[in-house]
Design a protein around this motif. Structure first.
Motif, short mmCIF file in Angstrom:
data_model
loop_
_atom_site.label_atom_id
_atom_site.label_comp_id
_atom_site.label_asym_id
_atom_site.label_seq_id
_atom_site.Cartn_x
_atom_site.Cartn_y
_atom_site.Cartn_z
N UNK A 240 0.80 -1.22 0.00
CA UNK A 240 0.00 0.00 0.00
C UNK A 240 0.83 1.27 0.00
N UNK A 243 6.72 3.02 2.35
CA UNK A 243 7.35 2.54 3.59
C UNK A 243 7.15 1.04 3.77
N UNK B 65 3.12 -2.65 10.49
CA UNK B 65 3.43 -3.95 9.90
C UNK B 65 4.89 -4.24 10.19
N UNK B 68 6.61 -2.01 12.59
CA UNK B 68 7.04 -0.66 12.22
C UNK B 68 5.89 0.08 11.54
N UNK B 70 4.10 1.87 8.72
CA UNK B 70 4.19 1.88 7.26
C UNK B 70 3.32 2.95 6.62
N UNK B 71 2.68 3.79 7.46
CA UNK B 71 1.80 4.84 6.94
C UNK B 71 0.71 5.09 7.96
N UNK B 84 -5.63 -1.05 2.54
CA UNK B 84 -4.86 -0.86 1.30
C UNK B 84 -4.89 0.60 0.90
N UNK B 85 -4.58 0.89 -0.34
CA UNK B 85 -4.40 2.28 -0.78
C UNK B 85 -5.65 3.15 -0.63
N UNK B 88 -5.20 3.85 3.39
CA UNK B 88 -3.87 4.06 3.99
C UNK B 88 -3.05 4.93 3.06
N UNK B 89 -2.23 5.80 3.64
CA UNK B 89 -1.31 6.61 2.87
C UNK B 89 0.04 6.61 3.58
N UNK B 90 1.11 6.59 2.80
CA UNK B 90 2.44 6.70 3.39
C UNK B 90 2.63 8.05 4.05
N UNK B 91 3.54 8.10 5.03
CA UNK B 91 3.81 9.38 5.71
C UNK B 91 4.80 10.23 4.92
N UNK B 92 5.56 9.55 4.03
CA UNK B 92 6.69 10.23 3.37
C UNK B 92 6.39 10.43 1.89
N UNK B 93 7.04 11.45 1.32
CA UNK B 93 6.95 11.71 -0.12
C UNK B 93 5.52 11.76 -0.61
N UNK B 94 4.68 12.36 0.21
CA UNK B 94 3.27 12.42 -0.14
C UNK B 94 2.86 13.87 -0.25
N UNK B 95 2.07 14.21 -1.25
CA UNK B 95 1.64 15.60 -1.43
C UNK B 95 0.29 15.85 -0.77
N UNK B 96 -0.12 14.87 0.05
CA UNK B 96 -1.41 14.95 0.71
C UNK B 96 -1.52 16.22 1.58
#
Lengths: 386, 98
Positions: A240, A243, B65, B68, B70-71, B84-85, B88-96
């Motif tokens: 997903x 990370x 997960x 650690x 993962x978002x 899933x997507x 869930x969103x990643x914490x990094x490299x995101x323009x959210x």
């Protein structure tokens, strides 16, 4: 454990293969290089698209091509050149890193592509005969420089193939070999875990700084990586976030301490586990490994890939059994057995270790058998000249 | 670390700190899974290899997960939901923009 058998190079390095590499130093000679290598069993060509551009990527290109030429898996190299100063620099750097025979056939001296081809074929064939007279001798574990690669990751990558490869990598590092993790994109989000395993705080800082450098370059470009990382294939496979992919990808490097951080194409100087700053693109990243004198690669994949290398044997490990069963001609080992409940991680790790030893000793990989010899130069900038 | 071998298991629990598990089979809506002393009713179709929530995850909370982060959850996620997507969103490299 059977002894490791390899080709001893005069400068105390070890080859796990004994190729004669036909290396064009200008894209104009790439097809000719392939024609020559195709005509002579035991020769391999490394075609590419660089045409002598003097741009911001020049140093990266020169270090990649000279490093690949000096890779210990090469018995010798036949350079095909236009005799430009940059090409001379590549030959000079390769000769400063390698005791192998490095010969040059130049188009200006030969006068025509036809004459160059005849001459280079004769030279290459003679080198192949010389290579055939060499024998493997017992080698120390430090002879192995293992590259850790993953591509087409799925949700099982971080659970089956990658941690099993990590077990094999740890065992090799413990025996005195070198193991190199790459793909900066794919440790983003896991770098704190890797940095915590650095042999000293300086190495840990460099791991974090390497990822930060990448992250700021992406932010500077204004790119939203979410479209590309995780890739559509990764997402279909159940990953997903970047990370999540990174946490799974980092498991390839097991639990050994990190000895150092390498720039793209940099050569590790002492045995141990390293991180190399390479791009996430599998074939570009393999070029960085080959240029860094890695002589064998294990490539884990969830979606499957034919990828090989002209220079390094590439062992393919599937993360799931259905993919292994559908691509048996491409994949060497199945780690999906862990998810199927048929093997423990330790058992699969031991199988990967044994395969690395056998391939190091000369067993052909599926990629070698299939003639897969992908190569791509890694570039940071768009080409503005030419 | 020794992972649990997956024989006869539907879900893989990777770390005690995790709030998700990985499915080892294609799961159907309404399927009830009893494993590791918890009972989960599957709320969405979930493909093999994908994640299922094993705890309530509030909007903005970390998705864990391998032990650690993962978002983070972009909506409240219930036990048994596909993780899933779409949630869930990643914490990094995101323009959210939150």
């Amino acid at each position: 454990m059977a002894p490791l058998m390899a080709f001893a190079r005069a400068d105390n390095r070890w080859g796990l293969r004994n190729h004669v590499l036909v290396l064009p130093l200008h894209s104009a000679l790439s097809s000719t290089a392939r024609e020559i290598a195709d005509a002579i069993p035991g020769a391999v060509a490394l075609g590419h698209d660089w045409s002598g551009e003097d741009d911001n990527d020049l140093e990266r290109v020169i270090s990649t091509l000279s490093g690949c030429a000096a890779n210990p898996n090469n018995h010798s190299v036949v350079f095909l050149t236009l005799e430009t100063p940059f090409e001379k620099e590549i030959v000079f750097r390769a000769s400063s890193m390698s005791a192998q025979s490095l010969l040059e056939v130049s188009l200006p001296q030969m006068g025509s592509i036809a004459a160059l081809t005849v001459s280079a074929k004769e030279i290459t064939a003679n080198l192949v005969v010389q290579a055939s007279l060499e024998h493997r001798v017992e080698a120390p574990w430090s002879a192995i420089l293992l590259g850790l690669e993953c591509g087409g990751s799925d949700a099982l990558s971080g659970i089956t193939a990658n941690p099993a490869l990590g077990i094999a990598s740890d065992r090799l590092v413990g025996l005195g070999a070198t193991s190199v993790l790459g793909e900066t994109t794919e440790i983003l989000g896991a770098e704190h875990l890797l940095a915590a395993r650095a042999i000293d705080p300086e190495v840990g800082k460099r791991i974090v700084a390497t990822v930060a450098r990448y992250e700021s370059s992406i932010n500077y470009e204004g790119i939203d990586l979410r479209g590309a990382q995780p890739s559509r294939g990764n997402i279909e496979g159940g990953l997903s976030t970047l990370e999540e992919k990174s946490l799974g990808a980092a498991k390839k490097a097991g639990n050994a301490p990190f000895t150092g951080v390498l720039e793209f194409a940099e050569i590790p100087q002492i045995p141990g586990l390293y991180f190399m700053d390479t791009p996430g693109h599998d074939i570009e990243q393999l070029a960085g490994f080959a240029a860094g004198h890695i002589n064998i690669v294990v490539f884990t994949s969830g979606r499957g890939t034919p990828t090989g290398s002209p220079i390094m044997p590439v062992i393919k490990v599937s993360t799931n059994t259905p993919m292994f069963e559908s691509l048996t001609d491409l994949i060497d080992l199945d780690a999906g057995t862990i998810a199927e409940g048929l093997e423990t991680l330790e058992e699969t790790g031991a199988r990967i270790f044994d395969e690395i030893c056998e391939v190091a000793n000369g067993k052909l990989t599926r990629a070698e058998r299939g003639g897969h010899q992908e190569f791509a130069l890694s570039r940071m900038y768009g080409t503005v000249l030419g | 670390m020794r992972y649990l071998v997956a024989a006869m298991r539907t879900l893989l629990f990777l770390d005690p700190k995790d709030n998700i598990a990985v499915s080892l089979a294609d799961l159907e809506v309404g399927q009830i899974i009893e494993q590791e002393e918890i009972t989960i009713t599957v709320l969405n179709p979930i493909s093999r290899g994908h994640k299922i929530a094993t705890q309530e995850i509030n909007k903005g909370a970390g998705v864990i997960k391998y032990g650690e982060r993962m978002g983070h959850a972009t909506v409240d996620i219930k036990i048994g939901e596909h993780v899933h997507t779409h949630n869930v969103l990643g914490d990094r490299l995101s323009s959210e923009q939150l």
